[in-house]
Design a protein around this motif. Structure first.
Motif, PDB file in Angstrom:
ATOM      1  N   SER A 183       0.830  -1.207   0.000  1.00 32.41           N
ATOM      2  CA  SER A 183       0.000   0.000   0.000  1.00 32.41           C
ATOM      3  C   SER A 183       0.864   1.256   0.000  1.00 32.41           C
ATOM      4  N   GLU A 184       0.253   2.380  -0.325  1.00 35.80           N
ATOM      5  CA  GLU A 184       0.961   3.656  -0.325  1.00 35.80           C
ATOM      6  C   GLU A 184       1.497   3.980   1.063  1.00 35.80           C
ATOM      7  N   GLN A 185       0.700   3.695   2.094  1.00 33.16           N
ATOM      8  CA  GLN A 185       1.132   3.962   3.469  1.00 33.16           C
ATOM      9  C   GLN A 185       2.333   3.094   3.841  1.00 33.16           C
ATOM     10  N   GLU A 186       2.324   1.838   3.398  1.00 32.67           N
ATOM     11  CA  GLU A 186       3.432   0.935   3.708  1.00 32.67           C
ATOM     12  C   GLU A 186       4.708   1.364   2.980  1.00 32.67           C
ATOM     13  N   VAL A 187       4.565   1.847   1.749  1.00 36.22           N
ATOM     14  CA  VAL A 187       5.718   2.360   1.005  1.00 36.22           C
ATOM     15  C   VAL A 187       6.320   3.565   1.727  1.00 36.22           C
ATOM     16  N   LYS A 188       5.466   4.455   2.201  1.00 34.62           N
ATOM     17  CA  LYS A 188       5.940   5.651   2.903  1.00 34.62           C
ATOM     18  C   LYS A 188       6.634   5.279   4.211  1.00 34.62           C
TER      19      LYS A 188
END
Length: 307
Positions: free
Chosen positions: A112-117
Motif C-alpha cells: 500500500s501507499e502507506q506501507e511504502v511511505k
C-alpha cells in the motif's frame, strides 16, 4: 554500518530431487526452508562476513514470524515493517541428475501507499548514519517506479543498486554508485541486443554516462565485466562445485558492500564479492557464507584491467 533494503523478501523452500520430471510425481530426497529473497540474502551474507548491517524489509502473514525466528537465530539485525498482505513463498527445485535449477517464484504481494511511505521513512532514518547502502529486489505492485531513484537521491553514502528495467532506468538520474544487472537485464534496459564483448562494454558505458559510477555485469560461469566512465575490468571467477546458484548475485552485492565498507578499492571489492558469490554457490542454503572460505576463494579470482 551497511543498510540492506528491499521490498520483496521471501520464505523459501528448497527441494532436492534425483531427477525432475515435468508432469510427473517427483519425490524429493530432501526439503529445506529458509528466510530469503534478495534483501534478506544480502543481510544474511553481510552478517556471515562479519559486517554491521541493518536489513530493512516489509513482511506480513504467517511467514513473517518464520522469517523473524530464523534471522534472530542467525543474529541478523533487521527491521521488518508491518505489511497487510502476506510475504510471498518461493520454491527452488535442484535436479541432482542434470544439475539444473528450477525456480517457482511468486511475485511480491502488493504494497500500500502507506506501507511504502513507512518503509521509505525507516530507510532514510537508517541512511543518516550508513557507510554503504544496498537497494535490491523487484518492486511490488503499488510501488512507484521512481522508488529507488527517490531513495538514492536522499542517500549520502555510496549506493549499490540491484534492479532492472524501468526502476533501474529511473534510478540512473540519481547517480547510484554501482549497479549490477545481468546481461539479459542490461539488454532489456537498453532495448537492444549485446551480442559481442565490444557491444557489451559499450552498453555498460552507456549506463555509466547515464549516471552509474560503476557497472558490473555477471554472466554465471563466464567472465564478469566491470566498467566506469574510463576503465574496463575483466574478472574470471573461482572454479567451484555448484550446489545451489540461488543467492549468488546477492552474495556478490554483499561482498562488494562489505569491502567498500572496509575502504577497499572498487576493483578489489568486486573481486571479494566474486569470492563471496563462489562460496554461496557451494552451499545449499543461500547467503550462508564463511569468511575463511571467501578469503581462500578470493585468491583464485583473476582480475585484469583491460582499459
Amino acid at each position: 554500518m551497511i543498510i540492506a533494503a528491499g521490498l520483496s523478501p521471501a520464505w523459501q523452500q528448497i527441494l532436492e530431487v534425483n531427477s525432475f520430471e515435468v508432469g510427473e510425481v517427483n519425490r524429493c530426497q530432501s526439503a529445506h526452508w529458509c528466510a530469503s529473497g534478495k534483501v534478506i540474502n544480502v543481510g544474511v551474507a553481510l552478517q556471515h562476513l562479519g559486517c554491521p548491517c541493518e536489513t530493512i524489509f516489509p513482511a506480513g502473514g504467517y511467514a513473517r514470524s518464520l522469517i523473524e525466528a530464523e534471522l534472530n537465530e542467525l543474529d541478523v539485525s533487521f527491521r521488518d515493517l508491518n505489511q497487510e498482505n502476506p510475504t510471498r513463498i518461493c520454491t527452488t527445485i535442484l535436479d541432482r541428475s542434470s544439475g539444473q535449477t528450477t525456480e517457482l517464484v511468486e511475485n511480491a504481494t502488493p504494497i500500500s501507499e502507506q506501507e511504502v511511505k513507512a518503509f521509505a521513512a525507516e530507510y532514510r532514518r537508517c541512511a543518516e548514519t550508513a557507510t554503504v547502502a544496498v537497494l535490491t529486489g523487484s518492486l511490488p505492485e503499488g510501488t512507484p517506479v521512481t522508488f529507488y531513484r527517490d531513495l538514492i537521491a536522499k542517500t549520502k553514502c555510496p549506493v549499490i543498486l540491484d534492479a532492472r528495467g524501468t526502476e533501474l532506468e529511473e534510478a540512473l538520474s540519481a547517480k547510484p554508485f554501482l549497479v549490477k544487472p545481468n546481461h539479459e537485464e542490461l539488454e532489456r534496459t537498453l532495448g537492444r541486443v549485446l551480442s559481442s564483448t565490444e557491444e557489451l562494454i559499450k552498453g555498460m558505458q552507456d549506463i555509466n554516462r547515464r549516471g552509474a559510477t560503476w557497472v558490473v555485469i555477471s554472466q554465471g560461469k563466464s567472465a564478469l565485466w566491470v566498467t566506469s566512465a574510463n576503465e574496463v575490468y575483466r574478472f574470471i571467477p573461482a572454479s567451484v562445485e555448484a550446489v545451489n546458484p540461488i543467492g549468488c548475485g546477492d552474495s556478490l552485492a554483499a561482498g562488494i558492500a562489505s569491502a567498500i565498507y572496509q575502504g577497499w578499492t572498487v576493483p578489489e571489492s568486486i573481486r571479494w564479492g566474486m569470492a563471496a558469490a563462489a562460496d554461496n554457490l557451494t552451499q545449499l542454503l543461500p547467503a550462508r557464507l564463511s569468511d575463511s572460505r571467501v578469503q581462500e576463494l578470493y585468491k583464485q579470482v583473476e582480475m585484469e584491467q583491460v582499459v
